[in-house]
Design an enzyme around this catalytic site. Structure first.
Site, PDB file in Angstrom:
ATOM      1  N   LYS A  44       8.793  26.216   9.413  1.00 34.87           N
ATOM      2  CA  LYS A  44       9.051  26.938  10.699  1.00 34.87           C
ATOM      3  C   LYS A  44      10.294  26.050  11.613  1.00 34.87           C
ATOM      4  O   LYS A  44      10.048  26.451  12.838  1.00 34.87           O
ATOM      5  CB  LYS A  44       7.659  27.468  11.697  1.00 34.87           C
ATOM      6  CG  LYS A  44       6.667  27.944  10.849  1.00 34.87           C
ATOM      7  CD  LYS A  44       7.185  28.851   9.575  1.00 34.87           C
ATOM      8  CE  LYS A  44       7.741  30.277  10.458  1.00 34.87           C
ATOM      9  NZ  LYS A  44       8.061  31.037   9.261  1.00 34.87           N
ATOM     10  N   HIS A  99       9.916  21.170   2.003  1.00 37.14           N
ATOM     11  CA  HIS A  99       9.090  20.874   3.301  1.00 37.14           C
ATOM     12  C   HIS A  99       8.422  19.535   2.993  1.00 37.14           C
ATOM     13  O   HIS A  99       7.498  19.124   3.936  1.00 37.14           O
ATOM     14  CB  HIS A  99       8.266  22.093   3.294  1.00 37.14           C
ATOM     15  CG  HIS A  99       8.610  23.212   3.797  1.00 37.14           C
ATOM     16  ND1 HIS A  99       9.552  23.498   4.868  1.00 37.14           N
ATOM     17  CD2 HIS A  99       8.396  24.641   3.661  1.00 37.14           C
ATOM     18  CE1 HIS A  99       9.727  24.417   5.123  1.00 37.14           C
ATOM     19  NE2 HIS A  99       9.091  25.503   4.430  1.00 37.14           N
ATOM     20  N   SER A 129       5.356  29.479  16.118  1.00 39.75           N
ATOM     21  CA  SER A 129       6.064  30.116  14.933  1.00 39.75           C
ATOM     22  C   SER A 129       4.922  29.954  13.576  1.00 39.75           C
ATOM     23  O   SER A 129       4.859  31.193  12.965  1.00 39.75           O
ATOM     24  CB  SER A 129       7.365  29.599  14.648  1.00 39.75           C
ATOM     25  OG  SER A 129       7.844  30.192  13.717  1.00 39.75           O
TER      26      SER A 129
HETATM   27  P1  A3P Z   1      10.027  32.117  15.455  1.00 35.01           P
HETATM   28  O1  A3P Z   1       8.912  32.493  14.472  1.00 35.01           O
HETATM   29  O2  A3P Z   1      10.239  31.145  16.510  1.00 35.01           O
HETATM   30  O3  A3P Z   1      11.035  33.318  15.823  1.00 35.01           O
HETATM   31  P2  A3P Z   1      11.735  28.590   8.883  1.00 35.01           P
HETATM   32  O4  A3P Z   1      12.801  29.271   8.286  1.00 35.01           O
HETATM   33  O5  A3P Z   1      11.475  27.147   8.905  1.00 35.01           O
HETATM   34  O6  A3P Z   1      10.345  29.274   8.338  1.00 35.01           O
HETATM   35  O7  A3P Z   1      11.675  29.055  10.443  1.00 35.01           O
HETATM   36  C1  A3P Z   1      11.234  30.521  10.970  1.00 35.01           C
HETATM   37  C2  A3P Z   1      11.849  30.254  12.418  1.00 35.01           C
HETATM   38  O8  A3P Z   1      13.226  30.374  12.472  1.00 35.01           O
HETATM   39  C3  A3P Z   1      11.370  31.597  12.993  1.00 35.01           C
HETATM   40  O9  A3P Z   1      11.229  31.433  14.385  1.00 35.01           O
HETATM   41  C4  A3P Z   1      12.752  32.459  13.027  1.00 35.01           C
HETATM   42  O10 A3P Z   1      12.553  33.567  13.641  1.00 35.01           O
HETATM   43  C5  A3P Z   1      13.723  31.566  13.308  1.00 35.01           C
HETATM   44  N1  A3P Z   1      14.842  31.974  12.731  1.00 35.01           N
HETATM   45  C6  A3P Z   1      15.276  32.238  11.299  1.00 35.01           C
HETATM   46  N2  A3P Z   1      16.709  32.654  11.402  1.00 35.01           N
HETATM   47  C7  A3P Z   1      17.158  32.326  12.634  1.00 35.01           C
HETATM   48  C8  A3P Z   1      18.401  32.410  13.316  1.00 35.01           C
HETATM   49  N3  A3P Z   1      19.520  32.955  12.545  1.00 35.01           N
HETATM   50  N4  A3P Z   1      18.477  32.222  14.561  1.00 35.01           N
HETATM   51  C9  A3P Z   1      17.710  31.679  15.311  1.00 35.01           C
HETATM   52  N5  A3P Z   1      16.191  31.457  14.765  1.00 35.01           N
HETATM   53  C10 A3P Z   1      16.043  32.006  13.471  1.00 35.01           C
END
Ligand code: A3P
Length: 291
Positions: A44, A99, A129
């Site tokens: 996340k 991860h 998140s």
């Molecule tokens: P939130 O749950 O706070 O919205 P991961 O890819 O490590 O699983 O992280 C997911 C988080 O990154 C989520 O955060 C997601 O919305 C955010 N995210 C994914 N793509 C993104 C983008 N292009 N710009 C901003 N945030 C992004």
């Protein structure tokens, strides 16, 4: 079926997604290649945003790759699909994701010049998140409440263990030339500059037109609309699509909508204890947090 976690070398993993045999194979036998590029994060922290950026840099802004293959095929997970035969051969040099905390990373990495891009994020936002994510992923344990979840996060009782240990472990490589630290916050603040920095680290020169293409196509909105990036292709065995979405908010500071004042103070206190004396300044470390 309720999900259970097993521990491998003290780190919790959901048992219906991971196995000790595969984790052991990855650590002991996975062969890192000299030109591998690893996208490493604590869950996340912006993992798939980085996959999108790296995919688009690789294709010089052309979108055919990001529109034809899901993220997990463009940058496969070594702890899930570790066998050479399972990794796509069309992507050379290999783009791989993980991860894993540094102590469980393939031993062969430490004798190589393979590159790691480590993306980190304000742990309060990571925790928030992850709390929402845990509700939609079938292999996560369901916390009774956000209060319980925050405690589990702080004690490292979530998949991949302690955020604090993860970050401190990986940032131990920060002086090495094959390691690049990126924060979610800087991606939000200056995506263009961040992409240039990442491309530079990879030895790729992007024309200004290509840079604009990368910037445009890695936006939250573009990724949310792209079926190859928004996880709509993922099996319902793993994701309960009726309970939420991967593309939730994509902002900084959303923890303020989850944490009570008391939880925020407790988080700050544990943060100070765990990160005390750690020599790297991170963007969210205002006086309120680090003291
Ligand atoms: P939130 O749950 O706070 O919205 P991961 O890819 O490590 O699983 O992280 C997911 C988080 O990154 C989520 O955060 C997601 O919305 C955010 N995210 C994914 N793509 C993104 C983008 N292009 N710009 C901003 N945030 C992004």
């Amino acid at each position: 079926m309720p999900s259970k976690y097993f521990t491998y070398k003290d780190i919790p993993f959901p048992e219906n997604f991971y196995s000790p045999e595969v984790l052991s194979f990855v650590e002991e036998e996975f062969q890192v290649q000299e030109d591998d590029v690893f996208n490493v994060t604590f869950p996340k922290s912006g993992t798939f945003w980085m996959v999108e950026i790296l995919s688009l840099i690789r294709s010089m802004g052309d979108t055919s790759w990001v529109r034809s293959f899901p993220t997990w095929e463009r940058a496969p997970w070594i702890e899930i699909t570790p066998k050479e035969k399972d990794l796509p051969t069309w992507a050379q040099p290999r783009l791989l994701s993980s991860h894993l905390p540094i102590q469980l990373f393939p031993k062969s990495f430490f004798q190589s010049r393979a590159k790691v891009i480590y993306t980190t994020r304000d742990p309060r936002d990571v925790c928030t998140s992850l709390f929402h994510f845990s509700k939609i992923m079938t292999f996560f344990k369901q916390a009774e409440s956000s209060e319980d979840f925050i405690e589990e996060f702080l004690s490292g009782a979530v998949p991949y263990g302690s955020w604090f240990d993860h970050v401190k472990g990986w940032l131990g490589l920060r002086e090495q030339s094959n390691f690049l630290l990126v924060t979610y916050e800087e991606l939000k603040k200056d995506i263009r500059g961040s992409i240039e920095r990442i491309a530079n680290f990879l030895g790729v020169h992007l024309s200004s037109a290509a840079l604009e293409q990368v910037v445009d196509n890695c936006s939250f909105q573009k990724m949310k609309e792209n079926p190859m990036s928004n996880f709509s292709q993922m099996s319902s065995q793993y994701v309960a699509k009726d309970r939420g979405t991967f593309f939730r908010k994509g902002v900084t500071g959303d923890w303020k909508n989850l944490f009570t004042v008391a939880q925020s103070e407790r988080f700050g206190q544990i943060y100070q204890e765990k990160m005390k004396g750690f020599p790297v300044h991170l963007p969210w470390e205002d006086p309120e947090v680090k003291g």
